[in-house]
Write an enzyme that holds these catalytic residues in place. Sequence first.
Site, mmCIF file in Angstrom:
data_model
loop_
_atom_site.group_PDB
_atom_site.id
_atom_site.type_symbol
_atom_site.label_atom_id
_atom_site.label_comp_id
_atom_site.label_asym_id
_atom_site.label_seq_id
_atom_site.Cartn_x
_atom_site.Cartn_y
_atom_site.Cartn_z
ATOM 1 N N LYS A 54 0.837 -1.202 0.000
ATOM 2 C CA LYS A 54 0.000 0.000 0.000
ATOM 3 C C LYS A 54 0.873 1.254 0.000
ATOM 4 O O LYS A 54 0.616 2.205 -0.750
ATOM 5 C CB LYS A 54 -0.933 -0.015 1.223
ATOM 6 C CG LYS A 54 -2.022 -1.076 1.134
ATOM 7 C CD LYS A 54 -2.801 -1.258 2.441
ATOM 8 C CE LYS A 54 -3.776 -2.432 2.308
ATOM 9 N NZ LYS A 54 -4.515 -2.724 3.550
ATOM 10 N N GLN A 98 -4.129 -0.953 9.705
ATOM 11 C CA GLN A 98 -4.191 -2.329 9.195
ATOM 12 C C GLN A 98 -4.740 -3.283 10.262
ATOM 13 O O GLN A 98 -4.302 -3.255 11.412
ATOM 14 C CB GLN A 98 -2.785 -2.771 8.752
ATOM 15 C CG GLN A 98 -2.724 -4.147 8.114
ATOM 16 C CD GLN A 98 -3.386 -4.223 6.744
ATOM 17 O OE1 GLN A 98 -3.571 -3.217 6.061
ATOM 18 N NE2 GLN A 98 -3.761 -5.414 6.335
ATOM 19 N N ASP A 121 -10.968 3.067 4.338
ATOM 20 C CA ASP A 121 -11.420 1.671 4.374
ATOM 21 C C ASP A 121 -12.944 1.573 4.231
ATOM 22 O O ASP A 121 -13.468 0.478 3.986
ATOM 23 C CB ASP A 121 -11.031 1.020 5.709
ATOM 24 C CG ASP A 121 -9.736 0.233 5.622
ATOM 25 O OD1 ASP A 121 -9.502 -0.414 4.584
ATOM 26 O OD2 ASP A 121 -8.974 0.244 6.610
HETATM 27 N N1 GUN Z 1 -6.639 -6.370 6.785
HETATM 28 C C1 GUN Z 1 -6.982 -7.168 5.756
HETATM 29 N N2 GUN Z 1 -7.690 -6.469 4.836
HETATM 30 C C2 GUN Z 1 -7.785 -5.214 5.305
HETATM 31 C C3 GUN Z 1 -8.388 -4.024 4.801
HETATM 32 O O1 GUN Z 1 -9.012 -3.969 3.735
HETATM 33 N N3 GUN Z 1 -8.252 -2.914 5.570
HETATM 34 C C4 GUN Z 1 -7.604 -2.926 6.767
HETATM 35 N N4 GUN Z 1 -7.541 -1.796 7.460
HETATM 36 N N5 GUN Z 1 -7.036 -4.012 7.264
HETATM 37 C C5 GUN Z 1 -7.125 -5.149 6.533
#
Ligand code: GUN
Length: 297
Positions: A54, A98, A121
């Site tokens: 990311k 995350q 998100d």
């Molecule tokens: N962990 C696994 N997928 C995601 C996601 O889409 N967003 C976040 N914040 N954590 C994750």
Amino acid sequence: MTADIIDGRAFAADIHARIAREVAALTAAHGIVPGLATVLVGEDPASEVYVRSKNKATRAAGMASFEHRFDADMAEADLLALIDRLNADPQVHGILVQFPLPPQISEAKVIAAISRDKDVDGFHVENQGRLAMGRPALVPCTPLGCLMLLRDTLGDMTGLEAVVLGRSFNVGRPMAQLLLGENCTVTTAHSRTRDLAAVCRRADILVAAVGRPGMVTGDWVKPGATVIDVGINRIAKDDGGTRLVGDCDFDSCAQVAGAITPVPGGVGPMTIACLLANALTACCEANGLPAPEGLTA
Ligand code: GUN
């Protein structure tokens, strides 16, 4: 019959390129640099890989990447205090914490603490509520990516039968809302649904998001249907290694479907592309500018 393969990798690459162009234009015209903050707590190897990807994609798009890392024993209060600072920071347009978080930190509190305007998100109750009301919202990245692939594959979805397999807050539920927004007739099916196979066989659009490797087999698929496989399951191979498989048994489903996403290379790459799309949307909104077309629900 053999299905068309929906190339999520190529589609995502186009979105990354488009976003980089939009960011360059925003910076040239207004001196604005969209900024995304990521927060990683602990050393979960999968989370490390995701957050690194990311951050790299954020920088590659010309956005500012603000990267925060903490040990697994971080106190909840310290994370909530950081979120308050990021909420107040005008250089930060999106905040991604995350998941999963270590057990001493409440994910619900973290989701609630992030400003709804920076919630890239799309997990905040206000964004989920807006989506359910059919109002503009920041939408969770994975279902937004599925929607983009479906629009590209099918165009107008009005009147189609859509079945979403799975009812998670981050994929199944928002996916069903997005498909309603496309004028589909939507069924959300799950582990307690009676005769899942028969329900899935009604679907013109079948979205599988249950996290069970190969659960959907070709006999669950209506001939010609569009199948979107959200599953990313790592399974053991005979040679001792591992491989990624989806929730759909690809070979049998591809015999029946009209179009299908592969795993890997289908929905997966779209998730990060949509994270950047949401960061750009949040930045435009924060600056009173229209969000670029085609990157939102
Ligand atoms: N962990 C696994 N997928 C995601 C996601 O889409 N967003 C976040 N914040 N954590 C994750």
